[in-house]
Design an enzyme around this catalytic site. Structure first.
Site, PDB file in Angstrom:
ATOM      1  N   THR A 316       0.851  -1.187   0.000  1.00 48.61           N
ATOM      2  CA  THR A 316       0.000   0.000   0.000  1.00 48.61           C
ATOM      3  C   THR A 316       0.889   1.241   0.000  1.00 48.61           C
ATOM      4  O   THR A 316       1.919   1.267   0.674  1.00 48.61           O
ATOM      5  CB  THR A 316      -0.948   0.017   1.220  1.00 48.61           C
ATOM      6  OG1 THR A 316      -1.746   1.198   1.183  1.00 48.61           O
ATOM      7  CG2 THR A 316      -0.197  -0.035   2.534  1.00 48.61           C
ATOM      8  N   HIS A 368       2.505 -11.405  14.396  1.00 43.89           N
ATOM      9  CA  HIS A 368       3.565 -11.952  15.255  1.00 43.89           C
ATOM     10  C   HIS A 368       3.286 -13.400  15.655  1.00 43.89           C
ATOM     11  O   HIS A 368       4.177 -14.086  16.169  1.00 43.89           O
ATOM     12  CB  HIS A 368       3.701 -11.073  16.516  1.00 43.89           C
ATOM     13  CG  HIS A 368       5.095 -10.994  17.045  1.00 43.89           C
ATOM     14  ND1 HIS A 368       6.059 -11.939  16.780  1.00 43.89           N
ATOM     15  CD2 HIS A 368       5.699 -10.066  17.842  1.00 43.89           C
ATOM     16  CE1 HIS A 368       7.180 -11.609  17.380  1.00 43.89           C
ATOM     17  NE2 HIS A 368       6.995 -10.479  18.031  1.00 43.89           N
TER      18      HIS A 368
END
Length: 397
Positions: A316, A368
């Protein structure tokens, strides 16, 4: 002859849609392949066109109603009998029948005209056979003198006035609601973390300036931009760190043996992410052409659902709007997203000396649960190294 008008066939990932806009009323003359209704889904706006010359006899699903795949939404009368069918279903159409034939208008032009209360009959068309294009409406708006806003025939928003403080309430579009749901889902169901780095864009800018004219001639007018370098660098980095290209499916980790890179494109209705399939095999010219085509069709609502489905990684670019730094949100079920930003000249220490260099901050948001900080940082550093020495992209070193 009566014909059933049905909603389009939705893919498995789309459960239903919403009738956004009826462009034709019952009894109004319609030509074959002329746009009659827009169906808005969670991802795109689908257009339904007339199956033949005739008119709509009856609308079964009004604007705002939910429709299923292949559900009948209207009945259509083909041929000359359309004129006789009009009074039974819509007496209001009688006044329109006496009006002169409506000028041919592109769907994108019609939407822009409706948003700005412009009568397309007053717009000069530059398309084939005088068809009014989106650019014609835009030019008309620029040249038209400032005037008091004209009230729409059918208000789409409730306007509340308390003294001189005006509020307008409009329903959220289906696409915007879906975007909101996915952003909240990504924030609440993943262990999202963002790591940052900065890249010296001078090598890419010099390479681009040196070869852009030759590149354009060699590739039939394709312009060499920055995004193709980032896509190639990301594809190479994904090859080296396959876990960044992976996704979580319940208790399994799915590793993808291909790099399908989504490129976020901003539209009036919201952010959409068309996908570059097998980006690792694309040339710079192919990437530039495909992204440009995605951008043009996204603004006109012409992207297909299949073009925005899937994807293993997303890029993006907030820099086109002036963003200097941001933390992009994951595009589920992907495990990472790269954020590009504005190129800003800054004083940098180079070999013990201060130099003014065009720098860009890069942001990598990642899940994560799947990626450790070591892998995420190394992935981002790899992209930085490839961009600061673009020859590495070709040599794969």
């Amino acid at each position: 002859m009566s014909i059933e008008i049905k909603a389009p066939t939705f893919p498995e990932s789309v459960a239903d849609g919403t009738v956004a806009t009826w462009h034709k009323k019952p009894g109004e003359a319609v030509k074959r392949d002329e746009l009659i209704v827009d169906i808005e889904t969670d991802k795109v706006v689908l257009e339904v066109v007339a199956p033949a010359d005739g008119s709509i006899a009856e609308i079964l699903k009004g604007e705002g109603e939910t429709v299923l795949s292949n559900e009948v939404i209207a009945r259509f009368v083909e041929g000359a009998v359309a004129a006789q069918a009009a009074p039974a279903t819509a007496p209001v159409a009688e006044s329109k029948a006496a009006a002169p034939a409506e000028k041919a208008v592109n769907p994108a032009a019609r939407k822009l005209a409706e948003e700005n209360n412009v009568n397309t009959a007053t717009v000069s068309g530059s398309g084939k056979d005088g068809r009014v294009l989106k650019e014609d409406v835009a030019n008309h708006l620029k040249s038209a003198p400032a005037a008091a806003p004209v009230a729409a025939a059918a208000p789409v928003a409730a306007i509340e006035a308390v003294g001189d403080r005006v509020e307008k309430r409009v329903p959220m579009t289906r696409l915007r609601k879906r975007i909101a749901e996915r952003l909240l889902e990504a924030s609440s169901t993943t262990a999202m973390l963002t790591t940052f780095n900065e890249v010296n864009m001078k090598p890419v800018m010099e390479l681009r300036a040196k070869y852009k004219d030759q590149f354009e001639k060699a590739h039939n007018g394709s312009r060499l931009g920055f995004m193709s370098f980032f896509v190639k660098a990301a594809a190479e980095a994904l090859r080296r760190f396959p876990v960044v290209n992976a996704s979580i499916d319940n208790n399994d980790v799915v590793y993808h043996g291909y790099q399908d890179i989504g490129v976020a494109v901003s539209t009036d209705k919201g952010l959409v992410v068309p996908v570059l399939r097998n980006a690792e095999n694309m040339s710079l010219a192919t990437i530039e052409n495909t992204i440009r085509d995605f951008g043009l069709r996204a603004r006109d609502g012409k992207l297909g659902i299949e073009e925005m489905s899937g994807g293993t990684f997303t890029i993006t670019n907030g820099g086109v709007f002036g963003s200097l730094l941001s933390t992009p949100i994951l595009n589920l079920p992907q495990s990472a997203i790269l954020g590009m930003h504005k190129i800003q000249e800054r004083p940098m220490a180079v070999n013990g000396k201060v130099e003014i260099l065009p720098m860009m901050y890069l942001a990598l948001s990642y899940d994560h649960r799947l990626l450790d900080g070591k892998e995420a940082v190394q992935f981002l550093v790899t992209i930085k190294d490839l961009l600061e020495d673009p020859a590495r992209i070709l040599l794969e070193i």
